[in-house]
Design a protein around this motif. Structure first.
Motif, PDB file in Angstrom:
ATOM      1  N   GLU A  56      18.189  83.751  74.334  1.00 20.80           N
ATOM      2  CA  GLU A  56      16.874  84.358  74.218  1.00 20.80           C
ATOM      3  C   GLU A  56      16.063  83.509  73.233  1.00 20.80           C
ATOM      4  OE1 GLU A  56      15.419  86.925  75.774  1.00 20.80           O
ATOM      5  OE2 GLU A  56      17.213  86.994  77.046  1.00 20.80           O
ATOM      6  N   THR A  58      14.015  84.023  70.789  1.00 16.48           N
ATOM      7  CA  THR A  58      14.077  84.406  69.370  1.00 16.48           C
ATOM      8  C   THR A  58      15.426  84.050  68.766  1.00 16.48           C
ATOM      9  OG1 THR A  58      12.521  86.213  69.734  1.00 16.48           O
ATOM     10  CG2 THR A  58      13.868  86.323  67.747  1.00 16.48           C
ATOM     11  N   GLU A  59      16.494  84.320  69.509  1.00 15.33           N
ATOM     12  CA  GLU A  59      17.835  84.017  69.015  1.00 15.33           C
ATOM     13  C   GLU A  59      18.033  82.506  68.879  1.00 15.33           C
ATOM     14  OE1 GLU A  59      22.538  84.660  70.288  1.00 15.33           O
ATOM     15  OE2 GLU A  59      20.940  85.645  71.412  1.00 15.33           O
ATOM     16  N   SER A  79      14.112  85.727  60.520  1.00 12.32           N
ATOM     17  CA  SER A  79      13.852  86.658  61.621  1.00 12.32           C
ATOM     18  C   SER A  79      12.367  86.685  61.970  1.00 12.32           C
ATOM     19  CB  SER A  79      14.336  88.051  61.241  1.00 12.32           C
ATOM     20  OG  SER A  79      14.033  88.984  62.248  1.00 12.32           O
ATOM     21  N   GLN A  80      11.528  86.756  60.956  1.00 18.71           N
ATOM     22  CA  GLN A  80      10.090  86.817  61.198  1.00 18.71           C
ATOM     23  C   GLN A  80       9.564  85.534  61.827  1.00 18.71           C
ATOM     24  OE1 GLN A  80       7.700  87.350  57.670  1.00 18.71           O
ATOM     25  NE2 GLN A  80       5.926  88.040  58.837  1.00 18.71           N
ATOM     26  N   SER A  82      11.231  83.303  63.533  1.00 14.29           N
ATOM     27  CA  SER A  82      11.768  83.096  64.887  1.00 14.29           C
ATOM     28  C   SER A  82      10.949  83.845  65.927  1.00 14.29           C
ATOM     29  CB  SER A  82      13.238  83.527  64.949  1.00 14.29           C
ATOM     30  OG  SER A  82      13.366  84.924  64.757  1.00 14.29           O
ATOM     31  N   HIS A  83      10.337  84.953  65.527  1.00 15.12           N
ATOM     32  CA  HIS A  83       9.429  85.672  66.427  1.00 15.12           C
ATOM     33  C   HIS A  83       8.050  85.022  66.457  1.00 15.12           C
ATOM     34  CE1 HIS A  83      12.460  88.908  66.054  1.00 15.12           C
ATOM     35  NE2 HIS A  83      11.964  89.358  67.197  1.00 15.12           N
ATOM     36  N   ASN A  84       7.520  84.702  65.281  1.00 18.07           N
ATOM     37  CA  ASN A  84       6.152  84.198  65.188  1.00 18.07           C
ATOM     38  C   ASN A  84       5.970  82.826  65.815  1.00 18.07           C
ATOM     39  OD1 ASN A  84       5.526  86.531  63.843  1.00 18.07           O
ATOM     40  ND2 ASN A  84       5.437  85.604  61.805  1.00 18.07           N
ATOM     41  N   GLN A  86       6.965  81.615  68.447  1.00 13.79           N
ATOM     42  CA  GLN A  86       6.724  81.614  69.891  1.00 13.79           C
ATOM     43  C   GLN A  86       5.243  81.760  70.205  1.00 13.79           C
ATOM     44  OE1 GLN A  86       9.558  84.209  72.127  1.00 13.79           O
ATOM     45  NE2 GLN A  86      10.503  84.515  70.120  1.00 13.79           N
TER      46      GLN A  86
END
Length: 225
Positions: A56, A58-59, A79-80, A82-84, A86
């Motif tokens: 995935e 994010t992962e 974590s933040q 890895s989402h941002n 994208q």
């Protein structure tokens, strides 16, 4: 001191040669759950792209961030980001400038592995020649290189807007070491500089040949004393 500078070429790239080594690819593949037996007949770099794309987004990003930046980022930050990353060009927007370079290299792997799902960040490779007013070839630091190039920058350029006082030597310019990712002497007054296109692109320059007043900041002078 006045420097005479000529830009010979500016190239926009989305990958910096040598940013990742074979050892990096092998270690990352291990973290993505593969052994050397899995890719013994395949280029580990190409296999890594496939390994990343199997995750995935994010992962996949979190694994790369953990590998490259665990000494600088905590679990929550990873974590933040890895989402941002994208959605945004984190390698340009992250507030800590020293992390822009490794974030660019991480983004490059993700962009290619996911075929454009991540933003397309770019870097500038700038080839230039510069000499001081006495005709000597200066020993450029990253700070002096940016100051030598500053004479050709438009007033609208981000460097001028954010670091005008630093570029003219009024205040120290420690950010230069993080803004310039690589600086290599090519001999005969020639240099190659690599930075983010965010900081310096062809559009930021008003001329190919120009003169700059290069003044070292007081902090730099004190360090040399």
């Amino acid at each position: 001191m006045k420097y005479q500078t000529t830009i010979s070429q500016i190239t926009s790239v989305d990958e910096i040669e040598g940013a990742w080594t074979k050892e990096d690819y092998v270690e990352l593949l291990k973290r993505y759950g593969f052994s050397e037996e899995d890719y013994k007949n395949v280029d580990p770099k190409e296999f890594l792209y496939m390994a990343i794309a199997d995750q995935e987004p994010t992962e996949a990003a979190a694994i790369l961030l953990e590998y490259k930046l665990s000494e600088h980022l905590n679990e929550g930050q990873i974590s933040q980001i890895s989402h941002n990353m994208q959605l945004d060009k984190i390698s340009e927007e992250y507030p800590e400038i020293p992390l822009h370079h490794p974030l660019f290299n991480i983004n490059q792997l993700l962009y290619k592995a996911f075929n454009g799902k991540f933003p397309h960040a770019k870097a500038s490779l700038i080839a230039f020649e510069t000499k001081s007013e006495n005709g000597e070839e200066p020993e450029l630091t990253k700070e002096l290189a940016l100051k030598a190039l500053s004479g050709g920058l438009s007033d609208r350029s981000l460097l001028n807007r954010l670091f005008a006082d630093q570029l003219v030597g009024k205040v120290p310019f420690p950010e230069a070491d993080a803004i310039v990712w690589e600086l290599k002497s090519q001999g005969n007054s020639g240099y190659q500089l690599i930075t983010s296109e965010y900081w310096l692109s062809e559009d930021d320059l008003t001329s190919q040949t120009f003169e700059s007043d290069v003044v070292e900041s007081k902090e730099s002078e004190d360090e040399e004393a």
